[in-house]
Design a protein around this motif. Sequence first.
Motif, PDB file in Angstrom:
ATOM      1  N   HIS A  89      41.734  11.520  -5.090  1.00 57.10           N
ATOM      2  CA  HIS A  89      43.076  10.973  -4.884  1.00 57.10           C
ATOM      3  C   HIS A  89      43.305  10.635  -3.420  1.00 57.10           C
ATOM      4  O   HIS A  89      43.887   9.590  -3.091  1.00 57.10           O
ATOM      5  N   GLU A  90      42.844  11.500  -2.531  1.00 54.61           N
ATOM      6  CA  GLU A  90      43.000  11.237  -1.100  1.00 54.61           C
ATOM      7  C   GLU A  90      42.202  10.008  -0.674  1.00 54.61           C
ATOM      8  O   GLU A  90      42.635   9.250   0.200  1.00 54.61           O
ATOM      9  N   LEU A  91      41.033   9.803  -1.275  1.00 53.19           N
ATOM     10  CA  LEU A  91      40.189   8.674  -0.901  1.00 53.19           C
ATOM     11  C   LEU A  91      40.894   7.344  -1.096  1.00 53.19           C
ATOM     12  O   LEU A  91      40.612   6.368  -0.388  1.00 53.19           O
ATOM     13  N   THR A  92      41.804   7.273  -2.067  1.00 49.52           N
ATOM     14  CA  THR A  92      42.476   6.007  -2.347  1.00 49.52           C
ATOM     15  C   THR A  92      43.563   5.690  -1.321  1.00 49.52           C
ATOM     16  O   THR A  92      44.042   4.560  -1.262  1.00 49.52           O
ATOM     17  N   HIS A  93      43.966   6.678  -0.517  1.00 45.00           N
ATOM     18  CA  HIS A  93      45.055   6.483   0.434  1.00 45.00           C
ATOM     19  C   HIS A  93      44.616   6.568   1.891  1.00 45.00           C
ATOM     20  O   HIS A  93      45.386   6.208   2.782  1.00 45.00           O
ATOM     21  N   ILE A  94      43.419   7.069   2.153  1.00 43.91           N
ATOM     22  CA  ILE A  94      42.956   7.221   3.531  1.00 43.91           C
ATOM     23  C   ILE A  94      42.791   5.847   4.187  1.00 43.91           C
ATOM     24  O   ILE A  94      42.172   4.948   3.617  1.00 43.91           O
ATOM     25  N   ARG A  95      43.358   5.714   5.378  1.00 43.63           N
ATOM     26  CA  ARG A  95      43.211   4.451   6.106  1.00 43.63           C
ATOM     27  C   ARG A  95      41.749   4.226   6.494  1.00 43.63           C
ATOM     28  O   ARG A  95      41.023   5.165   6.824  1.00 43.63           O
ATOM     29  N   LYS A  96      41.340   2.987   6.461  1.00 44.17           N
ATOM     30  CA  LYS A  96      39.961   2.643   6.790  1.00 44.17           C
ATOM     31  C   LYS A  96      39.618   3.126   8.190  1.00 44.17           C
ATOM     32  O   LYS A  96      40.345   2.877   9.155  1.00 44.17           O
ATOM     33  N   GLY A  97      38.510   3.839   8.307  1.00 40.90           N
ATOM     34  CA  GLY A  97      38.055   4.344   9.591  1.00 40.90           C
ATOM     35  C   GLY A  97      38.622   5.690   9.981  1.00 40.90           C
ATOM     36  O   GLY A  97      38.226   6.254  11.001  1.00 40.90           O
ATOM     37  N   MET A 115      30.107  12.655 -12.360  1.00 44.54           N
ATOM     38  CA  MET A 115      30.220  11.346 -13.022  1.00 44.54           C
ATOM     39  C   MET A 115      31.634  10.770 -12.923  1.00 44.54           C
ATOM     40  O   MET A 115      32.117  10.102 -13.842  1.00 44.54           O
ATOM     41  N   ILE A 116      32.282  11.027 -11.790  1.00 47.06           N
ATOM     42  CA  ILE A 116      33.583  10.413 -11.496  1.00 47.06           C
ATOM     43  C   ILE A 116      33.515   9.770 -10.121  1.00 47.06           C
ATOM     44  O   ILE A 116      34.297  10.117  -9.223  1.00 47.06           O
ATOM     45  N   PRO A 117      32.596   8.841  -9.891  1.00 48.40           N
ATOM     46  CA  PRO A 117      32.482   8.208  -8.570  1.00 48.40           C
ATOM     47  C   PRO A 117      33.796   7.552  -8.180  1.00 48.40           C
ATOM     48  O   PRO A 117      34.604   7.160  -9.024  1.00 48.40           O
ATOM     49  N   SER A 118      34.003   7.407  -6.888  1.00 47.15           N
ATOM     50  CA  SER A 118      35.312   6.982  -6.394  1.00 47.15           C
ATOM     51  C   SER A 118      35.690   5.578  -6.816  1.00 47.15           C
ATOM     52  O   SER A 118      36.887   5.246  -6.850  1.00 47.15           O
ATOM     53  N   PHE A 119      34.734   4.718  -7.164  1.00 49.58           N
ATOM     54  CA  PHE A 119      35.105   3.371  -7.586  1.00 49.58           C
ATOM     55  C   PHE A 119      35.958   3.399  -8.847  1.00 49.58           C
ATOM     56  O   PHE A 119      36.715   2.461  -9.127  1.00 49.58           O
ATOM     57  N   MET A 120      35.883   4.492  -9.606  1.00 46.12           N
ATOM     58  CA  MET A 120      36.671   4.609 -10.828  1.00 46.12           C
ATOM     59  C   MET A 120      38.166   4.759 -10.535  1.00 46.12           C
ATOM     60  O   MET A 120      39.003   4.585 -11.429  1.00 46.12           O
ATOM     61  N   TYR A 121      38.502   5.087  -9.299  1.00 44.89           N
ATOM     62  CA  TYR A 121      39.899   5.330  -8.939  1.00 44.89           C
ATOM     63  C   TYR A 121      40.399   4.407  -7.835  1.00 44.89           C
ATOM     64  O   TYR A 121      41.588   4.137  -7.754  1.00 44.89           O
ATOM     65  N   GLU A 122      39.471   3.941  -6.995  1.00 45.14           N
ATOM     66  CA  GLU A 122      39.859   3.068  -5.906  1.00 45.14           C
ATOM     67  C   GLU A 122      40.333   1.720  -6.443  1.00 45.14           C
ATOM     68  O   GLU A 122      39.739   1.154  -7.358  1.00 45.14           O
ATOM     69  N   GLU A 207      35.401  -7.007  -5.792  1.00 44.97           N
ATOM     70  CA  GLU A 207      34.975  -8.003  -4.817  1.00 44.97           C
ATOM     71  C   GLU A 207      34.629  -7.328  -3.499  1.00 44.97           C
ATOM     72  O   GLU A 207      35.086  -6.220  -3.216  1.00 44.97           O
ATOM     73  N   GLY A 208      33.816  -8.004  -2.714  1.00 46.46           N
ATOM     74  CA  GLY A 208      33.533  -7.571  -1.351  1.00 46.46           C
ATOM     75  C   GLY A 208      32.933  -6.183  -1.248  1.00 46.46           C
ATOM     76  O   GLY A 208      32.011  -5.812  -1.993  1.00 46.46           O
ATOM     77  N   GLU A 209      33.499  -5.386  -0.342  1.00 43.57           N
ATOM     78  CA  GLU A 209      32.971  -4.046  -0.074  1.00 43.57           C
ATOM     79  C   GLU A 209      33.046  -3.146  -1.292  1.00 43.57           C
ATOM     80  O   GLU A 209      32.134  -2.353  -1.552  1.00 43.57           O
ATOM     81  N   TRP A 214      30.699   0.004  -5.669  1.00 45.99           N
ATOM     82  CA  TRP A 214      30.661   0.153  -7.127  1.00 45.99           C
ATOM     83  C   TRP A 214      29.212   0.171  -7.606  1.00 45.99           C
ATOM     84  O   TRP A 214      28.825   1.024  -8.423  1.00 45.99           O
ATOM     85  N   ALA A 215      28.398  -0.747  -7.097  1.00 45.74           N
ATOM     86  CA  ALA A 215      27.020  -0.884  -7.566  1.00 45.74           C
ATOM     87  C   ALA A 215      26.223   0.398  -7.333  1.00 45.74           C
ATOM     88  O   ALA A 215      25.579   0.928  -8.248  1.00 45.74           O
ATOM     89  N   TRP A 216      26.246   0.930  -6.104  1.00 46.80           N
ATOM     90  CA  TRP A 216      25.414   2.108  -5.848  1.00 46.80           C
ATOM     91  C   TRP A 216      26.007   3.363  -6.462  1.00 46.80           C
ATOM     92  O   TRP A 216      25.265   4.258  -6.909  1.00 46.80           O
ATOM     93  N   GLN A 217      27.320   3.454  -6.524  1.00 47.36           N
ATOM     94  CA  GLN A 217      27.928   4.626  -7.143  1.00 47.36           C
ATOM     95  C   GLN A 217      27.670   4.655  -8.646  1.00 47.36           C
ATOM     96  O   GLN A 217      27.403   5.723  -9.220  1.00 47.36           O
ATOM     97  N   GLU A 218      27.736   3.496  -9.294  1.00 53.66           N
ATOM     98  CA  GLU A 218      27.465   3.457 -10.731  1.00 53.66           C
ATOM     99  C   GLU A 218      25.998   3.777 -11.006  1.00 53.66           C
ATOM    100  O   GLU A 218      25.678   4.488 -11.966  1.00 53.66           O
ATOM    101  N   ALA A 219      25.119   3.304 -10.155  1.00 54.70           N
ATOM    102  CA  ALA A 219      23.697   3.626 -10.313  1.00 54.70           C
ATOM    103  C   ALA A 219      23.480   5.133 -10.160  1.00 54.70           C
ATOM    104  O   ALA A 219      22.721   5.750 -10.919  1.00 54.70           O
ATOM    105  N   GLY A 220      24.156   5.738  -9.193  1.00 55.97           N
ATOM    106  CA  GLY A 220      24.029   7.177  -8.998  1.00 55.97           C
ATOM    107  C   GLY A 220      24.572   7.965 -10.177  1.00 55.97           C
ATOM    108  O   GLY A 220      23.954   8.943 -10.623  1.00 55.97           O
TER     109      GLY A 220
END
Length: 355
Positions: A89-97, A115-122, A207-209, A214-220
């Motif tokens: 939850h914090e990952l979705t609100h943390i400012r970049k950097g 099996m809950i990589p952050s792309f599932m919530y971001e 899209e983008g970053e 998403w790609a590497w997290q889903e593979a993991g």
Amino acid sequence: MTVHDPVLAAASRTHSAIPDDAAMLRAAADLTRELSVAKPGIYWPDMLASALLGWSALAGAILAGSTPLAVLCGLVAVLALYRAASFIHELTHIRKGALPGFRLGWNLLVGIPLMIPSFMYEEVHTQHHARTRYGTANDPEYLPLALMKPWSLPLFILVAALAPVGLILRFGLLTPLSILVPPLRRIVREQYSALSINPAYRRRAPEGELARRWAWQEAGACAAALALVASVFVFGWKPLLVYMAVHSAMTVINQLRTLVAHLWENEGEAMTVTAQYLDSVNVPPPALLAPLWAPVGLRYHALHHLLPSVPYHALGEAHRRLMATLDLDSPYRKGNYAGMLPLIGKIARSTMGRA
């Protein structure tokens, strides 16, 4: 869902039409301006200690020679891994950097093994905070649960209990299949790639970053799911079953927390910030068990909807400042509740009226 009861429909419209309370919003912004800085010295030790304790306790539950010791280790694993997982939850609100490497570290230590990589919530959770989306049909994290049938609440919890099975199927089966069968990929992306509770929600292509993450997290996560299945042939069923029991228990606790995070009384109209706050829940001290079932600042969920950029470690101080400053009749005080059980009872009674 459509409300047919005119009384409930009128109540829903009234709730969504609550005007913003300027004094509360101004005080929230002014009193907490300097609290919006995420502190690495708190985030990293908290997450690392929770993950280390959780995985160690899980190993203890698997290796324990006695049932009482295994149960004790299992309970510790549930609570510690639940706390570690809540950092998504914090990952979705943390400012970049703001916290270099924290997203990567969390995914490697917690997100991918569970099996809950952050792309599932971001870019999903932030839609829940959008002024025009909250409580509407376009909100991935909202259902009018308080206005639904009584059987909807047990079903809501049952779905969570089966989450480990669903995640293994999602990443261990659907991920490789969707690569081999391109038409399936769109279905997987739209319907099975978000930690949401709204079954009508459909996710857009990343899209983008985010697409790269998403790609590497889903593979993991795919590798983790396949490793869990393969572990049966190497270590037998016990490690997998203990892992799934712990995972299921922590997911059920989170679903119960979700059940009391809001009052779930909005029928789909756009809501003001104050209305969103009043439809959300704080469980502040002296509620003693709230840090266990609503860790990492989640006990201040209503306050979080007022101040989504304030990090979890500062929400307690923000709450104290607002309580000390705002008038006794301020809407802010109406968002505070005593604990989980009264809130579950409130929602249950509301659904009973729909029987």
